[in-house]
Motif scaffolding. Structure first.
Motif, mmCIF file in Angstrom:
data_model
loop_
_atom_site.group_PDB
_atom_site.id
_atom_site.type_symbol
_atom_site.label_atom_id
_atom_site.label_comp_id
_atom_site.label_asym_id
_atom_site.label_seq_id
_atom_site.Cartn_x
_atom_site.Cartn_y
_atom_site.Cartn_z
ATOM 1 N N ASN A 30 0.884 -1.156 0.000
ATOM 2 C CA ASN A 30 0.000 0.000 0.000
ATOM 3 C C ASN A 30 0.924 1.209 0.000
ATOM 4 O O ASN A 30 1.688 1.400 0.959
ATOM 5 C CB ASN A 30 -0.921 -0.011 1.215
ATOM 6 C CG ASN A 30 -1.831 1.208 1.268
ATOM 7 O OD1 ASN A 30 -1.385 2.322 1.569
ATOM 8 N ND2 ASN A 30 -3.109 1.014 1.005
ATOM 9 N N ALA A 31 0.912 1.992 -1.062
ATOM 10 C CA ALA A 31 1.871 3.082 -1.205
ATOM 11 C C ALA A 31 1.197 4.331 -1.752
ATOM 12 O O ALA A 31 0.216 4.254 -2.493
ATOM 13 C CB ALA A 31 3.010 2.669 -2.129
ATOM 14 N N THR A 32 1.743 5.482 -1.378
ATOM 15 C CA THR A 32 1.231 6.772 -1.844
ATOM 16 C C THR A 32 2.240 7.422 -2.776
ATOM 17 O O THR A 32 3.447 7.411 -2.510
ATOM 18 C CB THR A 32 0.947 7.704 -0.652
ATOM 19 O OG1 THR A 32 -0.063 7.115 0.169
ATOM 20 C CG2 THR A 32 0.468 9.081 -1.122
ATOM 21 N N LYS A 71 6.068 6.512 -1.272
ATOM 22 C CA LYS A 71 6.360 6.065 0.086
ATOM 23 C C LYS A 71 5.416 4.917 0.412
ATOM 24 O O LYS A 71 4.203 5.025 0.212
ATOM 25 C CB LYS A 71 6.187 7.195 1.094
ATOM 26 C CG LYS A 71 6.563 6.792 2.520
ATOM 27 C CD LYS A 71 6.476 7.970 3.472
ATOM 28 C CE LYS A 71 6.893 7.573 4.876
ATOM 29 N NZ LYS A 71 6.816 8.739 5.813
ATOM 30 N N ASN A 73 3.200 2.917 2.658
ATOM 31 C CA ASN A 73 2.488 3.097 3.924
ATOM 32 C C ASN A 73 2.505 1.820 4.752
ATOM 33 O O ASN A 73 2.660 1.850 5.975
ATOM 34 C CB ASN A 73 1.032 3.504 3.655
ATOM 35 C CG ASN A 73 0.948 4.752 2.805
ATOM 36 O OD1 ASN A 73 1.564 5.756 3.100
ATOM 37 N ND2 ASN A 73 0.178 4.672 1.731
ATOM 38 N N LYS A 74 2.352 0.704 4.054
ATOM 39 C CA LYS A 74 2.368 -0.594 4.702
ATOM 40 C C LYS A 74 2.665 -1.644 3.650
ATOM 41 O O LYS A 74 2.092 -1.606 2.562
ATOM 42 C CB LYS A 74 1.020 -0.893 5.374
ATOM 43 C CG LYS A 74 0.994 -2.166 6.193
ATOM 44 C CD LYS A 74 -0.355 -2.331 6.888
ATOM 45 C CE LYS A 74 -0.381 -3.603 7.731
ATOM 46 N NZ LYS A 74 -1.703 -3.785 8.405
ATOM 47 N N THR A 83 7.349 -1.314 5.052
ATOM 48 C CA THR A 83 6.695 -0.122 5.589
ATOM 49 C C THR A 83 7.696 1.019 5.771
ATOM 50 O O THR A 83 8.744 0.850 6.384
ATOM 51 C CB THR A 83 6.024 -0.448 6.936
ATOM 52 O OG1 THR A 83 5.068 -1.496 6.730
ATOM 53 C CG2 THR A 83 5.320 0.777 7.502
ATOM 54 N N THR A 222 -3.055 6.910 -3.596
ATOM 55 C CA THR A 222 -2.627 5.752 -2.818
ATOM 56 C C THR A 222 -3.183 4.495 -3.475
ATOM 57 O O THR A 222 -4.385 4.385 -3.694
ATOM 58 C CB THR A 222 -3.124 5.843 -1.362
ATOM 59 O OG1 THR A 222 -2.521 6.986 -0.731
ATOM 60 C CG2 THR A 222 -2.755 4.586 -0.577
ATOM 61 N N ASP A 224 -3.182 0.066 -3.722
ATOM 62 C CA ASP A 224 -3.076 -1.127 -2.896
ATOM 63 C C ASP A 224 -3.046 -2.356 -3.790
ATOM 64 O O ASP A 224 -3.846 -2.469 -4.727
ATOM 65 C CB ASP A 224 -4.264 -1.198 -1.932
ATOM 66 C CG ASP A 224 -4.137 -2.340 -0.942
ATOM 67 O OD1 ASP A 224 -3.460 -2.152 0.079
ATOM 68 O OD2 ASP A 224 -4.709 -3.418 -1.193
#
Length: 239
Positions: A30-32, A71, A73-74, A83, A222, A224
């Motif tokens: 999960n990234a932005t 970046k 996120n998780k 992460t 974001t 996923d």
């Protein structure tokens, strides 16, 4: 970008010596993205097979020169924790990508990432960006700025000496961000919408491929994605 041809980037060879013996069956990201490109706002590449036309030195050319600062996120790749990891993708989609052939890309890993994280991110990026590149390289750098709020976003690579993206929120009907929904982001099956933020500047400042644009496309998003999506065939490129 339609009918994108799949091509695994095989862990971005050249960053690490060799290749992992086997890919784990369980991974997720999960990234932005703080993202900008040379196209007018909003980037027509998400709806067409070629970028916008630009007039350079008296002639018209089609290209989409971009900077994407990510970046995580998780995320994880087997036992490797992703992460907080950051990476940056710079490149140009070229003049016509109807057959899944892009021009060039450079993936820069933040210097804080470990070899295991870089290997993992490289494997996952092969699913996020299921395309072919005429030229593909990797590098290491310091993604020293990566910040955002509802009004702005800012990312720099090596203090801005290598690359920079600065976005400002598009003014909608209210003071809340304007968000474009239900548009696919590359090969990922889920995203929370394109937050409209045209750029104040997006630039890559090194070498013969350096470029700079102001007031063109920009957004935050974001996404996923996980190994189950790939196994079930949910990762199918941009529609």
């Amino acid at each position: 970008m339609r009918k994108i041809i799949f091509l695994s980037m095989i862990a971005l060879l050249g960053v690490t010596a060799g290749h992992t013996a086997a890919s784990p069956s369980d991974w997720a990201m999960n990234a932005t993205a703080i993202e900008a490109c040379s196209c007018p706002h909003f980037c027509m590449c998400y709806f067409n097979s070629h970028p916008a036309s630009h007039h350079d030195h008296g002639k018209a050319e089609h290209y989409c020169k971009f900077n994407n600062a990510y970046k995580v996120n998780k995320g994880h790749y087997g036992a490797t924790n992703l992460t907080g990891a950051k990476f940056w993708v710079t490149g140009d989609l070229g003049s016509d990508f109807s057959q899944g052939q892009m021009d060039w890309a450079l993936v820069t890993f933040d210097k804080a990432t470990t070899p295991e994280q870089r290997q993992a991110i490289g494997e996952i990026l092969g699913h996020v960006f299921p395309v072919k590149w005429k030229s593909f390289n990797t590098a290491e750098g310091d993604i020293d700025t990566w910040t955002f709020d509802k009004n702005q976003a800012h990312a720099t690579l090596n203090g801005g000496k290598t690359a920079e993206v600065k976005l400002k929120r598009f003014q909608g009907m209210t003071d809340e961000p304007a968000v474009l929904k239900n548009v696919k982001y590359w090969g990922t099956p889920r995203n929370d919408g394109f937050v409209m933020m045209p750029n104040e500047i997006e630039t890559y400042r090194e070498g013969e491929k350096a470029f700079e644009f102001k007031g063109t496309n920009g957004f935050m998003l974001t996404f996923d994605m996980n190994s189950k999506d790939v196994a079930s065939g949910h990762s199918s490129g941009m529609q």
